[in-house]
Design an enzyme around this catalytic site. Structure first.
Site, PDB file in Angstrom:
ATOM      1  N   LYS A  25       1.498   3.835   7.485  1.00 51.28           N
ATOM      2  CA  LYS A  25       0.919   4.919   6.536  1.00 51.28           C
ATOM      3  C   LYS A  25       1.163   6.467   6.800  1.00 51.28           C
ATOM      4  CE  LYS A  25      -2.574   1.930   4.713  1.00 51.28           C
ATOM      5  NZ  LYS A  25      -1.402   0.649   5.039  1.00 51.28           N
ATOM      6  N   SER A  43       0.895  -1.251   0.157  1.00 54.98           N
ATOM      7  CA  SER A  43      -0.146   0.156  -0.250  1.00 54.98           C
ATOM      8  C   SER A  43       0.872   1.295   0.090  1.00 54.98           C
ATOM      9  CB  SER A  43      -0.880   0.083   1.052  1.00 54.98           C
ATOM     10  OG  SER A  43      -0.238   0.208   2.446  1.00 54.98           O
TER      11      SER A  43
END
Length: 240
Positions: free
Chosen positions: A199, A161
């Protein structure tokens, strides 16, 4: 005095440890007590802590110890070994509110003038969140210029991701331990005190967004009490 559900959970944790040597997960506890969500397990554990039957261990992710069992029950291992030093049991999802969730880490130390030893603390998800950060697995040698001031640890990346930020599956990221970060920093975030992920951090008002660097993954939005920052990305190592 314990409710039936509190007593049932306490005995289930104790019996599972006696039987298998490892504690049950929150999902296993939920199923064993026939509850609809893990939030009920969190409430039961909090009640057991308040009544002195179990204790959360500070500075450890998901770790509690059983202090005692109800009257007329066999002594808990924690009672029998308390004077000799209790070895904590790791239980998925538990942990003290507003506390650090990284397990105790061996300190980084200088190997020679060109390398510094940094502890690798398991894997971190760059994709769907996985179980919170594991214990120290091994050490890696890092160039000193990858490190900043403060305490550092390393994590092995699982998932894709963050590929547009240059972070690939199988990379090792170097993290400076901290509990806050600036907008745009790539961070290790603990979501709902259970699952860790890597993230980019975005803050707007009272909301926190965890933003992927891959268009196939959606940005996730949380309230301020749902996310705890564990550290900030300061370097990356890759083997070919």
């Amino acid at each position: 005095m314990l409710t039936e559900k509190q007593k049932e959970l306490l005995l289930f944790i104790h019996d599972r440890m006696q039987e298998r040597g490892v504690p049950p997960s929150f999902d296993e506890m939920k199923d064993a007590l026939d509850l609809k969500s893990k939030s009920g397990i969190h409430r039961l554990i909090t009640a057991l802590v308040e009544r002195g039957f179990i204790r959360r261990l500070p500075h450890r992710a998901r770790a509690i110890e059983v202090i005692k069992l109800p009257e007329n029950q066999a002594p808990a291992p924690g009672e029998q070994r308390a004077r000799g030093g209790f070895q904590p049991s790791v239980i998925e999802g538990s942990g003290p509110p507003k506390a650090a969730y990284m397990p105790p880490q061996p300190p980084s130390h200088i190997i020679d003038s060109r390398t510094v030893s940094v502890p690798v603390m398991g894997r971190i998800a760059a994709g769907t969140p996985i179980s919170a950060i594991q214990n120290h697995t091994h050490d890696i040698a890092c160039p000193p210029d990858l490190l900043t001031n403060g305490e550092h640890f390393a994590l092995e990346v699982k998932g894709d991701s963050m590929i547009e930020a240059g972070i690939h599956d199988g990379d090792t990221v170097i993290i400076r331990r901290c509990d806050n970060a600036e907008n745009g920093d790539i961070v290790v975030a603990l979501v709902e005190k259970e699952e860790a992920t890597l993230k980019r951090l975005r803050k707007k008002g009272s909301t926190i967004a965890l933003e992927a660097a891959n268009p196939e993954f959606k940005t996730r939005i949380f309230g301020p009490d749902q996310v705890d920052i564990q550290g900030r990305l300061v370097g990356l190592m890759r083997r070919y």
